[in-house]
Design a protein around this motif. Structure first.
Motif, PDB file in Angstrom:
ATOM      1  N   VAL A 163      30.325  32.560  38.065  1.00 49.11           N
ATOM      2  CA  VAL A 163      29.260  33.544  37.909  1.00 49.11           C
ATOM      3  C   VAL A 163      29.890  34.862  37.496  1.00 49.11           C
ATOM      4  N   ARG A 164      29.419  35.434  36.371  1.00 46.41           N
ATOM      5  CA  ARG A 164      29.993  36.670  35.825  1.00 46.41           C
ATOM      6  C   ARG A 164      29.153  37.868  36.249  1.00 46.41           C
ATOM      7  N   SER A 165      29.821  38.993  36.416  1.00 44.40           N
ATOM      8  CA  SER A 165      29.272  40.290  36.787  1.00 44.40           C
ATOM      9  C   SER A 165      28.944  40.344  38.268  1.00 44.40           C
ATOM     10  N   ALA A 166      29.090  41.527  38.843  1.00 45.23           N
ATOM     11  CA  ALA A 166      28.843  41.723  40.268  1.00 45.23           C
ATOM     12  C   ALA A 166      27.375  41.554  40.604  1.00 45.23           C
ATOM     13  N   ALA A 167      26.487  41.998  39.703  1.00 47.13           N
ATOM     14  CA  ALA A 167      25.054  41.883  39.968  1.00 47.13           C
ATOM     15  C   ALA A 167      24.627  40.424  40.034  1.00 47.13           C
ATOM     16  N   SER A 192      32.122  47.482  37.804  1.00 43.44           N
ATOM     17  CA  SER A 192      31.729  47.773  39.186  1.00 43.44           C
ATOM     18  C   SER A 192      32.940  47.596  40.081  1.00 43.44           C
ATOM     19  N   THR A 193      32.847  48.173  41.245  1.00 42.67           N
ATOM     20  CA  THR A 193      33.946  48.048  42.191  1.00 42.67           C
ATOM     21  C   THR A 193      33.965  46.641  42.787  1.00 42.67           C
ATOM     22  N   SER A 243      39.072  39.389  39.151  1.00 42.13           N
ATOM     23  CA  SER A 243      38.728  40.632  38.458  1.00 42.13           C
ATOM     24  C   SER A 243      39.500  40.715  37.153  1.00 42.13           C
ATOM     25  N   TYR A 244      38.769  41.056  36.083  1.00 43.94           N
ATOM     26  CA  TYR A 244      39.361  41.230  34.768  1.00 43.94           C
ATOM     27  C   TYR A 244      39.180  42.680  34.338  1.00 43.94           C
ATOM     28  N   ALA A 245      39.610  42.958  33.121  1.00 45.35           N
ATOM     29  CA  ALA A 245      39.579  44.346  32.642  1.00 45.35           C
ATOM     30  C   ALA A 245      38.160  44.895  32.590  1.00 45.35           C
ATOM     31  N   LYS A 246      37.222  44.068  32.144  1.00 44.99           N
ATOM     32  CA  LYS A 246      35.863  44.563  31.957  1.00 44.99           C
ATOM     33  C   LYS A 246      34.822  43.778  32.750  1.00 44.99           C
ATOM     34  N   SER A 247      35.239  42.895  33.598  1.00 46.11           N
ATOM     35  CA  SER A 247      34.248  42.085  34.324  1.00 46.11           C
ATOM     36  C   SER A 247      34.876  41.484  35.570  1.00 46.11           C
ATOM     37  N   GLN A 248      34.010  40.885  36.368  1.00 49.41           N
ATOM     38  CA  GLN A 248      34.410  40.135  37.543  1.00 49.41           C
ATOM     39  C   GLN A 248      33.791  38.748  37.456  1.00 49.41           C
ATOM     40  N   VAL A 249      34.547  37.738  37.857  1.00 47.25           N
ATOM     41  CA  VAL A 249      34.065  36.361  37.815  1.00 47.25           C
ATOM     42  C   VAL A 249      34.210  35.777  39.215  1.00 47.25           C
ATOM     43  N   MET A 250      33.092  35.290  39.758  1.00 38.29           N
ATOM     44  CA  MET A 250      33.097  34.666  41.087  1.00 38.29           C
ATOM     45  C   MET A 250      32.962  33.151  40.916  1.00 38.29           C
ATOM     46  N   ARG A 251      33.824  32.411  41.613  1.00 37.92           N
ATOM     47  CA  ARG A 251      33.782  30.952  41.572  1.00 37.92           C
ATOM     48  C   ARG A 251      33.258  30.449  42.916  1.00 37.92           C
TER      49      ARG A 251
END
Length: 776
Positions: free
Chosen positions: A71-75, A43-44, A56-64
């Motif tokens: 928390v992994r993934s934008a959703a 996702s963007t 942001s990583y190659a295949k995912s996003q991680v929010m701290r």
């Protein structure tokens, strides 16, 4: 046999490996979906709120999160932010793959049961709560915990880290280190703490603990400023804030400049909340029918001014105007003589004297309201002449009415002033020139001191006269002529113990006294003793002075008794003045910013009775200020505000009951009688402590006859209220007088303190008698 067994065993192992491979594939697919890997999972990027970090990583996003939860993934990140109250702080890409992904605890790096345990669930295991139910409970618990403010020792953080070290290992490959405290910062955080933990085995496995979220764009932490704001909203200066947290708990607090910067940011929001209440009250008046008493075109108001410090040299003052019908604040003007801050520069410094401040403040109020279209019919106030002039300048057709309580107080003060006279001064005779006999009258105690039964204006006589004045106000109803007639009768006849005269009689009491305490005061059937005035005034000079005072009150009856509302008061603005001293002390001198801030806070609290009726029990100005300053409302404040509002309303309702009124009257009577008992106890002592009074007049009230001054009714009431009071003996003892001002007389004698005593060698009559005997 061997081949069969070998063949059979190989097929069993092959099937077992196939099932294991399928299970691992299913687990991998579920993990990939949870971690944001695979088709449709990308996702963007979105902008996280302040305090949240996004990687942001190659295949995912991680929010701290600020609590260092990943928390992994934008959703999953979006769902977490929604649950924490954020709905406009991030941009989320809409995609079917993202929306279809349910949020589960797998997205967070917390303890999770093994996925293999879900294979082949038994009926008992199937009855366990579902993931959705668990998440509902988790989200609700998090909401309660996230907004809570609590006090904890620093060792509590270390205890949590110890538990983490026991159950978790470092994420760095081949590292078996544990978290250890590395650095602690407390100074300059307003009571917060920042702790850095590092891994003992590598450099990348550390974590940080912050007790409050830090807002980067404002360069401040939320909790520290919330604590400072809480102290400000309760009227605490920086010294009180520092002493409570610093000296009481040892918590490092903000510097003085930082504390007052919070006050500077809070003032516009505090003033805005107060102004919103004022505008709402004005709107309600405008919505009424113009012909209705209390509407905007037929307003009934009450106003008063309050000084910051006592005396006539106060540098700050506030003038208040209240809707007399609804007890709603309509206007508030602050007048300050000093202050250089830019926050309150819209309030010009007052250039006049403190004495003229109240009248000038009302000029500003009346000018503003006049431009807004108000028309005031009646204005209730105390006896301040300058505010009366301001009202008549803008509303010449309006009526100024005076508070009955202030009129009674002025009545008593005037009697106290006259009581010390032995003749009428020239200025008094000139002011009341229509009474020609004033120049001829003298006090019959001329050349001697007053006694308890001398017939002049003694303290007990004046006390009874003030009670009579209040009774006249109450019993007059809405007819000012009844009040005027009653005051004239009190001054000319009743005070002289004359109750029947040619052409009239006292119509406010019976001709005999009641002994059963149950008869109607105007129709006594049980008594046989003729009615007599408790403290008659027999002195011709003081009797005339009381008559003149009563005639003056009677002449102003139309300014005290309104034909539609009866007697009025100025309690509404003055009650707010009593609230102000709880938020700003009269012993502390404040500049313009601090004075305006804490005065507005006191006015907000003083307006809560009207706010309860208007907005309900859930409203409180503290919540409104937190929201206006974009600070989270601490968990528990809402419920505490509601509970406090309901308790306050219940208490006010109880105070207004007849039982409560009777109890207050009984307490006043008991307090007065208790004071008399204490005076008698002083006189019964062999050693009396006075302040330089004559020993012949004895102690507190002049003579021993004071013990018997009370009437039979007062004695009976005292016995019923103070039945358990120990009465001292009335047996006279040898009295020794000790004066606080001087222990011995000027003649050197120790058994008296003044030359007026007969025991003194310098006693004038004794000297004359001695000189005459020597001449003979």
């Amino acid at each position: 046999m061997a081949d069969a067994s070998t063949s059979g065993g190989g097929k069993s192992k092959k099937n077992k490996r196939g099932r294991k491979k399928e299970r691992y594939a299913a687990l991998s697919k579920r993990g990939n979906a949870a971690q944001g890997e695979g088709e449709g999972s990308r996702s963007t990027p979105f902008d996280p709120p302040v305090g949240y970090e996004l990687a942001s990583y190659a295949k995912s996003q991680v929010m701290r999160t600020p609590g260092k939860t990943r928390v992994r993934s934008a959703a999953a990140s979006a769902q977490t932010l929604r649950e924490r109250g954020f709905n406009k702080s991030f941009i989320e890409e809409s995609s079917d793959s993202e929306e279809d992904q349910p949020f589960s605890p797998v997205h967070m790096e917390v303890d999770q049961p093994s996925s293999s345990a879900n294979v082949g669930l038994t009926p008992a295991e199937a009855s366990q709560p579902s993931q959705a139910e668990i998440m509902d409970v988790t989200c609700e618990t998090w909401k309660k915990m996230a907004g809570a403010v609590f006090v904890a020792f620093g060792e509590s953080v270390g205890y949590i880290i110890e538990q983490v070290n026991e159950k978790r290992t470092c994420t760095t490959k081949d590292c078996s280190g544990i978290l250890i405290p590395w650095n602690v910062k407390r100074v300059g955080l307003g009571g917060n703490m920042r702790v850095v933990f590092k891994c003992s085995g590598c450099e990348g496995g550390g974590v940080d603990f912050d007790s409050s979220t830090y807002m980067r764009e404002l360069r401040r932490n939320i909790l520290g400023h919330s604590v400072a704001l809480s102290f400000i909203l309760n009227g605490h200066t920086y010294e009180q804030y520092k002493q409570t947290l610093g000296l009481g708990l040892g918590i490092p607090v903000f510097a003085q400049d930082t504390y007052y910067s919070v006050l500077k940011r809070a003032y516009p929001h505090i003033h805005a909340v107060l102004n919103q209440q004022i505008q709402t009250a004005r709107t309600d008046m405008k919505a009424l029918d113009p012909s209705t008493v209390g509407s905007w075109k037929k307003a009934v108001t009450s106003g008063d001014g309050v000084y910051h410090t006592r005396g006539y040299h106060s540098k700050n003052m506030t003038v208040l105007l209240v809707d007399y019908k609804e007890n709603a604040l309509l206007a508030a003007v602050h007048l300050c003589m000093r202050g250089k801050d830019l926050t309150t520069e819209h309030i010009p410094l007052f250039k006049g004297t403190a004495k003229a401040a109240e009248g000038y403040g009302f000029e500003l109020i009346w000018e503003e309201l006049k431009n807004d279209g108000i028309s005031v019919d009646v204005h209730w106030q105390d006896g301040d002449s300058t505010s009366q002039k301001s009202f008549r300048q803008y509303f010449p057709e309006g009526k100024v009415m005076f508070c009955g309580g202030h009129v009674g107080r002025a009545h008593g003060k005037q009697l106290d002033k006259v009581a010390g006279w032995k003749t009428f001064p020239a200025g008094y005779r000139q002011k009341h020139s229509k009474y020609e006999e004033l120049s001829k009258l003298k006090c019959h105690c001329m050349g001697k001191k007053h006694t308890a039964k001398c017939g002049c204006l003694t303290p007990k006589t004046i006390k009874q006269m003030k009670i009579n004045h209040f009774a006249a106000l109450v019993q007059s109803g809405k007819d000012h002529e009844v009040y005027a007639k009653r005051m004239s009768v009190l001054g000319e006849y009743h005070s002289r113990n004359v109750h029947t005269w040619e052409g009239g009689k006292c119509d406010f009491h019976s001709s005999v006294r009641c002994t059963c305490k149950q008869c109607d005061p105007l129709d006594v059937k049980c008594g046989e003793t003729p009615y007599s005035t408790s403290h008659p005034v027999t002195c011709p000079m003081h009797s005339m002075a009381y008559q003149v005072e009563c005639e003056e009150r009677a002449a102003r009856s139309q300014d005290v008794i309104h034909p539609e509302m009866g007697r009025g008061h100025s309690n509404f603005p003055e009650a707010r003045n009593n609230v102000l001293i709880r938020y700003r002390s009269k012993s502390i001198s404040l500049n313009r910013l601090a004075y305006c801030t804490w005065t507005d806070i006191g006015l907000l609290q003083g307006n809560m009775t009207w706010c309860y009726r208007k907005f309900g029990p859930d409203y409180h100005w503290v919540k409104e200020i937190y929201k206006a300053m974009e600070l989270p409302v601490p968990e528990g404040v809402i419920e505490t505000a509601r509970t406090k509002n309901e308790a306050r309303k219940k208490k006010l309702d109880v105070i207004k009951t007849e039982e409560a009124k009777k109890r207050r009257i009984a307490l006043k009577v008991a307090r007065a009688m208790e004071q008399e008992e204490r005076k008698r106890w002083n006189k019964a002592r062999s050693v009396q402590h006075t302040y330089g009074d004559d020993d012949e007049s004895g102690g507190d009230s002049g003579s021993d006859d004071d013990d018997n001054v009370s009437s039979a009714d007062e004695e009976n009431e005292a016995n019923s209220i103070l039945c358990d009071t120990a009465m001292p003996t009335k047996k006279k003892k040898q009295v020794t007088i000790i004066s606080v001002s001087r222990k011995t007389c000027v003649c050197g004698g120790t058994d008296h303190v003044r030359r007026s005593s007969k025991k003194c060698k310098l006693y004038t009559p004794r000297q004359k008698k001695t000189s005459l005997s020597e001449q003979n």
